[in-house]
Design an enzyme around this catalytic site. Structure first.
Site, PDB file in Angstrom:
ATOM      1  CG  ASP A 112      -2.166  -0.830   1.232  1.00  0.00           C
ATOM      2  OD1 ASP A 112      -2.523  -1.182   0.091  1.00  0.00           O
ATOM      3  OD2 ASP A 112      -2.951  -0.887   2.062  1.00  0.00           O
ATOM      4  CG  LEU A 113       0.840   6.100  -1.533  1.00  0.00           C
ATOM      5  CD1 LEU A 113       2.020   6.023  -2.655  1.00  0.00           C
ATOM      6  CD2 LEU A 113      -0.108   7.121  -1.621  1.00  0.00           C
TER       7      LEU A 113
END
Length: 187
Positions: free
Chosen positions: A28-29
């Protein structure tokens, strides 16, 4: 992602030195930690199959809100994209895909718990949602935590610490480790 702010990423930096590099998985970012990045298309295919067949072992560490009572457990809740609210995901018992997370408490501190997470499946936002669903959202989570939990940390406190997989060519098992950043410590 396609946004211009995301163009400076691991793959773009590696591609200058290794033009054939491709992503076999991603974080995830806002998740930090270890990744596997194959340099050749044959390795990408082999590693992608290992991910698909759930042969790759991944371990994360997260700091979650509150004191987790039990020492270990698992969350088995199906997930699906929340289309009107993309990129969010949601629990859906009718159409969701199987998602299983095992967890183990590492330490309990005044108002939070450091927890080890092992995703058996690899759904988008799985760890974030599963921790929220057991009443312990991850500190700093901008998608699934209430405002007070989001503001309790300077960033998402989710870190990929370990990965174990079979080397595509030699077939030997490799282990990778990334230490947990200091920001996870409350002391």
């Amino acid at each position: 992602g396609r946004h211009t702010l995301n163009h400076d990423c691991l793959l773009s930096r590696l591609s200058h030195r290794y033009p054939d590099v491709r992503a076999v998985h991603r974080l995830d970012l806002d998740t930090s930690g270890i990744m596997v990045v194959p340099r050749h298309s044959e390795s990408l295919t082999t590693l992608a199959r290992q991910f698909q067949e759930r042969q790759i072992e991944k371990t994360y560490v997260a700091r979650v809100a509150g004191i987790v009572k039990d020492d270990r457990g698992e969350v088995d809740l199906p997930l699906i994209s929340d289309w009107p609210n993309r990129p969010l995901q949601k629990v859906c018992h009718e159409r969701g895909k199987h998602a299983l997370t095992r967890w183990r408490v590492l330490t309990r501190e005044s108002n939070s718990t450091l927890i080890e997470l092992t995703p058996i499946t690899g759904r988008s936002h799985q760890l974030r949602i599963h921790m929220r669903e057991i009443g312990h959202p991850i500190l700093g989570c901008d998608f699934y935590a209430p405002a007070a939990v989001l503001q309790a940390a300077p960033r998402l406190l989710l870190h990929a610490t370990r990965i174990r997989f079979q080397h595509p060519r030699s077939k030997q098992f490799l282990k990778g480790y990334s230490p947990v950043p200091r920001v996870f410590s409350t002391k």
